[in-house]
Design a protein around this motif. Structure first.
Motif, short mmCIF file in Angstrom:
data_model
loop_
_atom_site.label_atom_id
_atom_site.label_comp_id
_atom_site.label_asym_id
_atom_site.label_seq_id
_atom_site.Cartn_x
_atom_site.Cartn_y
_atom_site.Cartn_z
N PHE A 157 0.83 -1.21 0.00
CA PHE A 157 0.00 0.00 0.00
C PHE A 157 0.87 1.26 0.00
CE2 PHE A 157 -3.84 -2.18 2.25
CZ PHE A 157 -4.13 -2.88 1.08
N VAL B 214 -3.79 1.78 -1.96
CA VAL B 214 -4.68 0.71 -1.49
C VAL B 214 -5.37 -0.04 -2.63
CG1 VAL B 214 -5.09 1.74 0.78
CG2 VAL B 214 -6.62 2.30 -1.13
N GLN B 215 -5.23 0.44 -3.86
CA GLN B 215 -5.81 -0.26 -5.00
C GLN B 215 -4.80 -1.21 -5.66
OE1 GLN B 215 -9.01 -0.33 -5.67
NE2 GLN B 215 -9.27 1.07 -3.94
N ARG C 37 -11.27 -6.63 -0.61
CA ARG C 37 -10.22 -5.61 -0.49
C ARG C 37 -10.50 -4.72 0.72
NH1 ARG C 37 -6.43 -3.61 -3.64
NH2 ARG C 37 -7.21 -4.75 -5.43
N VAL D 136 -7.93 -3.74 3.67
CA VAL D 136 -7.59 -2.35 3.98
C VAL D 136 -7.94 -2.03 5.43
CG1 VAL D 136 -8.16 0.07 3.46
CG2 VAL D 136 -7.78 -1.54 1.59
N TYR E 117 -5.26 -1.05 8.37
CA TYR E 117 -5.45 0.24 9.04
C TYR E 117 -5.62 0.04 10.55
CZ TYR E 117 -7.22 5.04 9.45
OH TYR E 117 -7.39 6.35 9.78
N LYS F 127 -0.13 6.43 3.90
CA LYS F 127 -1.50 6.04 3.60
C LYS F 127 -1.90 6.46 2.19
CE LYS F 127 -1.95 4.00 7.32
NZ LYS F 127 -0.56 3.63 7.32
N LEU G 165 -5.43 6.04 0.69
CA LEU G 165 -6.43 5.70 1.70
C LEU G 165 -7.52 6.76 1.78
CD1 LEU G 165 -7.27 3.60 3.74
CD2 LEU G 165 -5.96 4.81 5.46
#
Length: 189
Positions: free
Chosen positions: A27, A32-33, A57, A61, A65, A104, A107
């Motif tokens: 990430f 995050v994709q 997903r 995530v 987190y 992040k 995110l």
């Protein structure tokens, strides 16, 4: 002979931790994709293993987190137990918080998505990290190191704003600006 239940659970927990670490690293690099296959490859497992632990997903995530929020929150009491000044403890904790924020990538979009499983992440951060920061500030105020008007939420929000990276403003710039912000929180004689 079947593997004992405790050993299976310990193995599953190790795999889960490995997946969380791999996902966090991917990430940082790709957002995050990032493709799930990249996370599986980094963890040294197959795609099925990833999906067995994290069916979507959003589940992955959220777990990454949560794991990172928990680690950051747990750091505050550890720092308070160390033989260091409250100012040093807060600085180290804020450094970890900055690292949490600047890694992040992507995110923000996920948090704004319509996925209900992601909508509680901001609240989770506030519920866990603001009290952790407050304990460090309180220790600094009690030691006469911090201005008593410094509030954890306000400080964290300011730090968060300073950690929005963009063209011509990178991680190092954010770290320098946060250090200046913390210097301004010190109690003046």
């Amino acid at each position: 002979m079947p593997e004992p239940s405790g050993a299976r659970q310990a193995g599953a927990q190790r795999t889960r931790e490995s997946l969380l670490s791999a996902a966090a690293a991917v990430f940082v690099d790709q957002g995050v994709q990032a493709p799930i296959r990249d996370i599986a490859g980094r963890a040294g497992v197959g795609l099925g293993t990833v999906y067995r632990h994290f069916p979507t997903r959003a589940d992955l995530v959220t777990a990454v987190y949560r794991h990172q929020v928990d680690e950051c929150a747990a750091l505050a009491p550890k720092l308070l137990r160390e033989p260091i000044s409250p100012a040093t403890a807060l600085t180290r904790w804020i450094d970890a918080f900055v690292e949490f924020l600047v890694t992040k990538h992507g995110l923000g979009a996920a948090l704004r998505s319509e996925d209900p499983s992601l909508q509680n992440l901001h609240t989770l951060m506030l519920d866990k990290l603001v009290p952790a920061c407050a304990t460090l500030i309180d220790a600094g105020v009690a030691a006469g190191e911090f201005d008593p008007d410094v509030a954890a939420y306000t400080l964290m929000r300011a730090v968060g704003n300073l950690c929005i990276l963009g063209g011509g403003y990178d991680r190092t710039d954010a770290q320098h600006m946060v250090a200046r912000l913390l210097a301004g929180c010190r109690r003046t004689p």
